[in-house]
Motif scaffolding. Sequence first.
Motif, PDB file in Angstrom:
ATOM      1  N   ASN A  91      30.378  72.376  11.085  1.00  0.00           N
ATOM      2  CA  ASN A  91      31.537  72.651  11.937  1.00  0.00           C
ATOM      3  C   ASN A  91      32.299  71.398  12.345  1.00  0.00           C
ATOM      4  O   ASN A  91      33.233  71.477  13.144  1.00  0.00           O
TER       5      ASN A  91
ATOM      6  N   MET B 266      26.133  72.063  13.361  1.00  0.00           N
ATOM      7  CA  MET B 266      27.076  71.109  13.954  1.00  0.00           C
ATOM      8  C   MET B 266      27.759  70.281  12.875  1.00  0.00           C
ATOM      9  O   MET B 266      28.959  70.004  12.968  1.00  0.00           O
TER      10      MET B 266
ATOM     11  N   LYS C  15      31.330  68.980  14.191  1.00  0.00           N
ATOM     12  CA  LYS C  15      31.092  68.655  15.605  1.00  0.00           C
ATOM     13  C   LYS C  15      30.347  67.346  15.805  1.00  0.00           C
ATOM     14  O   LYS C  15      30.278  66.849  16.925  1.00  0.00           O
TER      15      LYS C  15
ATOM     16  N   ARG D 132      35.320  64.629   9.245  1.00  0.00           N
ATOM     17  CA  ARG D 132      34.126  65.384   9.649  1.00  0.00           C
ATOM     18  C   ARG D 132      34.277  66.863   9.340  1.00  0.00           C
ATOM     19  O   ARG D 132      33.353  67.504   8.841  1.00  0.00           O
ATOM     20  N   LYS D 133      35.460  67.407   9.622  1.00  0.00           N
ATOM     21  CA  LYS D 133      35.687  68.827   9.351  1.00  0.00           C
ATOM     22  C   LYS D 133      35.679  69.115   7.853  1.00  0.00           C
ATOM     23  O   LYS D 133      35.112  70.111   7.405  1.00  0.00           O
TER      24      LYS D 133
ATOM     25  N   ASN E 239      31.630  62.890  21.145  1.00  0.00           N
ATOM     26  CA  ASN E 239      32.218  63.975  20.377  1.00  0.00           C
ATOM     27  C   ASN E 239      32.929  64.995  21.252  1.00  0.00           C
ATOM     28  O   ASN E 239      33.218  66.095  20.822  1.00  0.00           O
ATOM     29  N   ASP E 240      33.200  64.623  22.517  1.00  0.00           N
ATOM     30  CA  ASP E 240      33.797  65.564  23.446  1.00  0.00           C
ATOM     31  C   ASP E 240      35.312  65.619  23.361  1.00  0.00           C
ATOM     32  O   ASP E 240      35.930  66.425  24.017  1.00  0.00           O
TER      33      ASP E 240
END
Length: 90
Positions: free
Chosen positions: A61, A58, A63, A24-25, A4-5
């Motif tokens: 967000n 997370m 993430k 995801r967002k 996830n970086d």
Amino acid sequence: MGTNDGPVAGTEESPSEQRQLEFRKALGARVRELRRQRGINQDDFAYRAGIHRTHVGMLENGKIDPKISTVLRVADALGLEFWELVRLDK
């Protein structure tokens, strides 16, 4: 580097990776909106969903890339069916 970086320096995200990030967002924003509409704080929501409190932040967000089993628990904690939660066109 973790999954996830983000992309490695000098590379660009593929269209698939970009779609995943957007999903995801959008999912996270929907979870946050629905949780707040129900007047549930993150600690109580985490307890109801059976996930760690930091995991809620997370997720909201965008993430993390949650497992389907996590999304099922989140939907249950919100009183929704899985498909109602992941339907993001509304």
